[in-house]
Design an enzyme around this catalytic site. Structure first.
Site, short mmCIF file in Angstrom:
data_model
loop_
_atom_site.label_atom_id
_atom_site.label_comp_id
_atom_site.label_asym_id
_atom_site.label_seq_id
_atom_site.Cartn_x
_atom_site.Cartn_y
_atom_site.Cartn_z
N THR A 1 3.90 4.78 2.38
CA THR A 1 5.01 4.39 2.55
C THR A 1 5.03 2.61 2.63
OG1 THR A 1 4.78 4.51 4.92
CG2 THR A 1 6.12 6.15 3.84
N ASP B 1 -2.29 -7.13 4.49
CA ASP B 1 -2.34 -5.97 5.55
C ASP B 1 -3.32 -5.99 6.47
OD1 ASP B 1 -0.77 -5.37 3.31
OD2 ASP B 1 -2.23 -4.09 2.41
N1 LIG Z 1 -2.01 9.26 7.09
C1 LIG Z 1 -3.19 9.47 6.41
N2 LIG Z 1 -4.34 10.06 7.00
C2 LIG Z 1 -5.36 10.06 6.26
N3 LIG Z 1 -5.79 9.24 5.51
C3 LIG Z 1 -5.03 8.34 4.98
C4 LIG Z 1 -3.61 8.26 5.42
N4 LIG Z 1 -2.89 7.40 4.72
C5 LIG Z 1 -3.87 7.01 3.91
N5 LIG Z 1 -4.81 7.46 3.80
C6 LIG Z 1 -5.96 7.37 2.93
O1 LIG Z 1 -5.78 6.23 2.39
C7 LIG Z 1 -5.60 5.98 0.81
C8 LIG Z 1 -4.68 5.18 0.29
O2 LIG Z 1 -3.35 5.18 1.14
P1 LIG Z 1 -2.28 4.67 0.59
O3 LIG Z 1 -1.58 5.28 -0.33
O4 LIG Z 1 -2.74 2.95 0.04
O5 LIG Z 1 -1.14 4.27 1.75
P2 LIG Z 1 -0.92 3.25 2.44
O6 LIG Z 1 -0.18 2.31 1.66
O7 LIG Z 1 -0.03 3.48 3.54
O8 LIG Z 1 -2.04 2.35 2.77
C9 LIG Z 1 -5.48 7.66 0.83
O9 LIG Z 1 -5.92 8.00 -0.32
C10 LIG Z 1 -6.06 8.24 1.98
O10 LIG Z 1 -7.65 8.30 1.59
O1 LIG Z 2 3.02 -4.96 -2.65
C1 LIG Z 2 2.99 -5.36 -1.62
O2 LIG Z 2 3.91 -6.01 -1.13
C2 LIG Z 2 1.85 -4.99 -0.99
O3 LIG Z 2 1.10 -3.90 -1.40
C3 LIG Z 2 -0.09 -3.36 -0.88
O4 LIG Z 2 0.13 -2.89 0.18
P1 LIG Z 2 0.87 -1.19 0.32
O5 LIG Z 2 0.66 -1.09 1.85
O6 LIG Z 2 -0.28 -0.55 -0.29
O7 LIG Z 2 1.95 -1.21 -0.32
C4 LIG Z 2 -0.92 -4.40 -0.78
O8 LIG Z 2 -2.15 -3.93 -0.10
C5 LIG Z 2 -0.54 -5.68 0.14
O9 LIG Z 2 -1.50 -6.84 -0.25
C6 LIG Z 2 0.82 -6.17 -1.02
O10 LIG Z 2 1.52 -7.36 -0.43
#
Ligand SMILES: Nc1ncnc2c1ncn2[C@@H]1O[C@H](COP(=O)(O)OP(=O)(O)O)[C@@H](O)[C@H]1O
Ligand SMILES: O=C(O)[C@H]1O[C@H](OP(=O)(O)O)[C@H](O)[C@@H](O)[C@@H]1O
Ligand SMILES: [Mg+2]
Length: 386
Positions: free
Chosen positions: A151, A201
């Protein structure tokens, strides 16, 4: 999960009120479930308030640590080194083929195990390169998370950040790993796995609270990290978070723009510079409590993203979230690359009520933003001020 204090153990960080002053959360020690030597750390979701995604392009951002959601990692000394799969997030046993397929469609193939392994690997390599001696002894790592997945709230780096904090304390090397470098270690762990991400982040999660970040290339090249300035969280007005349950793939969102930027596309380069300026102006607006300017900057941030990425890439549901907020005059932008939106109602509670009603009608979740406090221990604070 909070427990009584005992030496050598850490406790999770309590959620603080929105305007509560930053506290040295990582410095608080306590016994996790009464087990000696057990260490537990919590890292929060993050909101990119202004300037993202220019962090990925040597820009600037203002981001904060979001107390509404967090991941926690627990380290227990053990005979062997074990990475424990989470019973829900690393599911490998299913009711049926249908269950397996639905689960993969909604959550993807991976859980947190690979993240924990990657940060152990990156931490080990970093310590070896820097001649940081690590004591003998093994541990078991396990994790919990309630950050909604994909998200744009940084669920992945929260798990990695909490794990890094556990490792720093288990090996008692916190004082040897510069605070400013820690976001890079977290990012490197995810890069190992091919996760596309930027630094904002990880900085928000390492520092906690509200942080102004400057990723100017010159500094990045000479210092090896950006310049990160914690800000007073009381500058922030009441904000709301809107999110939908459908995930967006942040990797895909970044890919075209990054390539165009690398290829020297003038429009992308100049737009990204504009996005970076938003954080610069936003810092002034927050310090001067110029809330109408803040609202304008938030909207401008989203509009620039929309022009660069295009509607197809952003996704109709994500755009609908923004438009729902704008339909009642609220300012709105993505917290990350999509999936959640941070909104500000400059006209106050009446406007918030209108926004809540609009979200209800559109089937979006809306919650008041809680800012998590500083995550820095006393030693960490000394490191960043020296
Ligand atoms: N709630 C979760 N539980 C376990 N692993 C997670 C979870 N959220 C993210 N991950 C791990 O992080 C990876 C990347 O997540 P991502 O889509 O970038 O989500 P976010 O943007 O919230 O970091 C996933 O492929 C998974 O391996
Ligand atoms: O596009 C953005 O604003 C951000 O996207 C990524 O974060 P995510 O939580 O996976 O959407 C990225 O890691 C950030 O550095 C960017 O600012
Ligand atoms: Mg991520």
């Amino acid at each position: 999960m909070d427990g009584a204090r005992a030496p050598g153990t850490m406790r999770t960080v309590p959620i603080m009120a929105r305007r509560e002053a930053a506290s040295p959360a990582a410095a608080m020690t306590a016994e996790a479930d009464g087990k000696p030597g057990c260490i537990e750390h919590r890292a929060y979701a993050r909101v990119g308030l202004l300037g993202n995604p220019s962090d990925v392009y040597f820009g600037r951002t203002i981001s904060f640590s979001l107390g509404n959601f967090w991941s926690s990692v627990r380290l227990e000394p053990s005979k062997d080194l074990v990475i424990r799969p989470h019973p829900k997030h690393d599911l490998v046993s299913f009711d049926s083929l249908h269950h397996l397929a639905t689960r993969l469609q909604n959550e993807g193939y991976y859980g947190g195990v690979r993240l924990l392994m990657a940060i152990c690997n990156v931490f080990y390599r970093y310590c070896s390169e820097k001649n940081i001696a690590l004591k003998e002894g093994n541990f078991t790592l396990s994790y919990e998370t309630n950050i909604p997945r994909q998200t744009g709230l940084s669920g992945s780096s929260a798990i990695v950040c909490a794990a890094l904090n556990c490792l720093l304390d288990f090996y008692k090397v916190r004082h040897l790993v510069k605070v400013q470098i820690r976001p890079d270690l977290i990012l490197n762990a995810e890069r190992e796995l091919g996760i596309v991400a930027g630094l904002q982040d990880r900085v928000a999660q390492v520092y906690g609270g509200l942080v102004y970040m400057d990723f100017d290339k010159k500094n990045m090249d000479t210092l090896g990290h950006g310049v990160y300035t914690p800000m007073d969280v009381s500058f922030l007005p009441p904000l709301h978070l809107i999110y939908a349950e459908n995930p967006s793939d942040s990797g895909k969102v970044h890919s075209t723009v990054r390539k165009r930027w690398l290829d020297g596309d003038k429009f992308i380069i100049s737009s990204m510079e504009e996005v970076a300026k938003i954080a610069l102006h936003g810092r002034k607006a927050l310090e001067e409590r110029n809330m109408s300017e803040l609202a304008k900057l938030m909207d401008c941030n989203f509009d620039l993203r929309r022009k660069m990425f295009g509607d197809d890439v952003l996704g109709s549901l994500n755009i609908q979230m923004i438009e729902t907020a704008r339909s009642v005059g609220a300012a709105a932008k993505f917290t990350g690359s999509g999936g959640a939106v941070v909104t500000f109602c400059p006209r106050g509670p009446q406007q918030v009520k209108l926004l809540q009603d609009a979200c209800l009608r559109a089937n979006f979740v809306i919650v008041p933003v809680v800012v998590a406090p500083s995550a820095l221990a006393d030693g960490d604070l000394m490191m960043i001020s020296s």
